[in-house]
Design an enzyme around this catalytic site. Structure first.
Site, short mmCIF file in Angstrom:
data_model
loop_
_atom_site.label_atom_id
_atom_site.label_comp_id
_atom_site.label_asym_id
_atom_site.label_seq_id
_atom_site.Cartn_x
_atom_site.Cartn_y
_atom_site.Cartn_z
N THR A 272 4.15 -18.45 -6.52
CA THR A 272 2.56 -18.31 -5.63
C THR A 272 2.07 -19.62 -5.30
O THR A 272 1.58 -20.32 -4.49
CB THR A 272 1.93 -17.14 -6.12
OG1 THR A 272 2.44 -15.89 -6.12
CG2 THR A 272 0.69 -17.02 -5.27
N LYS B 151 0.13 -14.64 2.01
CA LYS B 151 1.29 -14.65 1.31
C LYS B 151 1.98 -13.42 1.42
O LYS B 151 1.61 -12.39 1.23
CB LYS B 151 1.07 -14.74 -0.09
CG LYS B 151 2.25 -14.88 -1.20
CD LYS B 151 1.81 -14.92 -2.73
CE LYS B 151 1.73 -13.64 -3.26
NZ LYS B 151 1.42 -13.73 -4.82
N ARG C 213 0.81 -4.68 -13.31
CA ARG C 213 1.05 -4.72 -11.88
C ARG C 213 1.88 -3.61 -11.32
O ARG C 213 2.19 -3.54 -10.22
CB ARG C 213 2.16 -6.18 -11.58
CG ARG C 213 0.96 -7.40 -11.76
CD ARG C 213 1.70 -8.46 -11.51
NE ARG C 213 2.55 -9.15 -12.76
CZ ARG C 213 3.28 -10.07 -13.05
NH1 ARG C 213 3.32 -10.84 -12.00
NH2 ARG C 213 3.74 -10.19 -14.22
C1 R5P Z 1 -0.07 -11.21 -7.26
O1 R5P Z 1 -0.72 -10.36 -6.65
C2 R5P Z 1 -0.83 -11.81 -8.41
O2 R5P Z 1 -2.19 -12.24 -8.21
C3 R5P Z 1 -0.33 -13.39 -8.72
O3 R5P Z 1 -0.31 -14.04 -7.33
C4 R5P Z 1 1.35 -13.20 -9.04
O4 R5P Z 1 1.37 -12.25 -10.09
C5 R5P Z 1 1.54 -14.57 -9.46
O5 R5P Z 1 3.07 -14.49 -9.54
P1 R5P Z 1 4.09 -15.66 -9.56
O6 R5P Z 1 3.39 -16.61 -10.39
O7 R5P Z 1 5.24 -15.10 -9.87
O8 R5P Z 1 4.20 -16.21 -8.01
#
Ligand code: R5P
Length: 288
Positions: free
Chosen positions: A220, A186, A91
């Site tokens: 998310t 988001k 990431r």
């Molecule tokens: C972000 O761009 C990814 O696609 C996921 O949405 C993200 O890594 C999810 O992270 P979390 O579970 O901490 O919200």
């Protein structure tokens, strides 16, 4: 011949079974001070497949991978196809702020320098990570396998991406299942704080399947579940490729109203019900 690192032993065994190949015995342990030890307990062929996800504990799993790669090179292996089902540090594939490390680049260079001849990964957070390698690097998609699972368990769902970045996954699945897809918007405020905009979705009484690449803190998905519950969705299935599941992420997701949560076995977890063994084996067979 397949070598399964300690983060991917079962997956490596399943890939070996799919390919009618043998697993090479590997001894791994830690010295009392925490340093890693590995030993290849057998002879190696000229061509070897190494399988090792580099999720938590990322640094240990990476170090183990480097040790395996260097060691088998020194033992005479000429071609090492390196399967990294979950690519840790993926990431941070660019410098978002001045002075930040491009961690994915550092990791890619070390994997290559350690002796990998080819790299196979699954739904890299950014496909461009393949370009950080000077050796062939392939980004495989687990969406067909996830779509099969959804098709067997939910009738005519709406496939929902919890953010714009996941829309391509939702589209891929909806095409396979011939059903609708949509997405939410988001904004990430910090690594563990995300805001999702509510949106008019026609989900009242409908079954919805959320798809994302990674579930990390669960923030998310919790936001998406809250919105779906408010809008009267019937059953909510949550799906992802990489179940990172930090701390109580899974509990938070169920508490937010998810009925089922499913992920693949790129990482070991209690929701890893979809296997990528077949996908990896097919890719390896095609390239050999
Ligand atoms: C972000 O761009 C990814 O696609 C996921 O949405 C993200 O890594 C999810 O992270 P979390 O579970 O901490 O919200």
């Amino acid at each position: 011949m397949i070598i399964g690192g300690s983060s991917s032993q079962k997956l490596a065994a399943n890939i070996a079974r799919e390919m009618d190949d043998i697993l090479c015995p590997l001894e791994t342990r830690k010295f009392p001070d925490g340093e890693r030890y590995i030993r290849i307990n057998g002879d190696v062929d000229e061509g070897v497949v190494v399988v090792q996800s580099t999720g938590y504990p990322q640094d240990e799993n990476l170090m183990e991978l480097f040790l395996i790669l260097k060691t088998i090179r020194r033992m005479g292996v000429k071609k090492i196809r390196t399967v990294i089902p979950y690519f840790g540090y993926g990431r941070q594939e660019k410098s978002f702020n001045h002075g930040e490390a491009i961690s994915a680049e550092v990791v890619s260079h070390l994997i290559q320098q350690s002796g990998a001849s080819e790299v196979y990964s699954i739904n890299l957070h950014e496909e461009s990570i393949c370009n950080l390698f000077n050796i062939p690097a392939y980004n495989l998609s687990a969406m067909p396998a996830i779509a099969n699972f959804i098709g067997d368990n939910v009738d005519n769902p709406l496939i929902l991406a919890p953010d714009n970045g996941a829309m391509s996954f939702a589209n891929e699945i909806s095409k396979i299942l011939n059903c609708e897809s949509d997405y939410l918007e988001k904004i990430r405020l910090s690594p563990d704080n995300v805001q999702t905009k509510t949106k008019n979705l026609d989900v009242n009484g409908r079954d919805v399947v959320i798809i994302d690449d990674i579930i990390s803190t669960g923030g998310t998905i919790v936001n998406a579940c809250n919105i779906l519950k408010e809008l009267g969705a019937n059953r909510i299935m949550v799906s992802c490729v990489h179940p990172v599941l930090v701390e109580d992420a899974l509990l938070k997701i169920y508490t937010a109203g998810a009925d089922d949560v499913v992920g693949t076995d790129t990482l070991k977890s209690e929701i890893s019900a979809v296997s990528v063994a077949n996908l990896v084996a097919d890719a390896l067979k095609k390239s050999s």
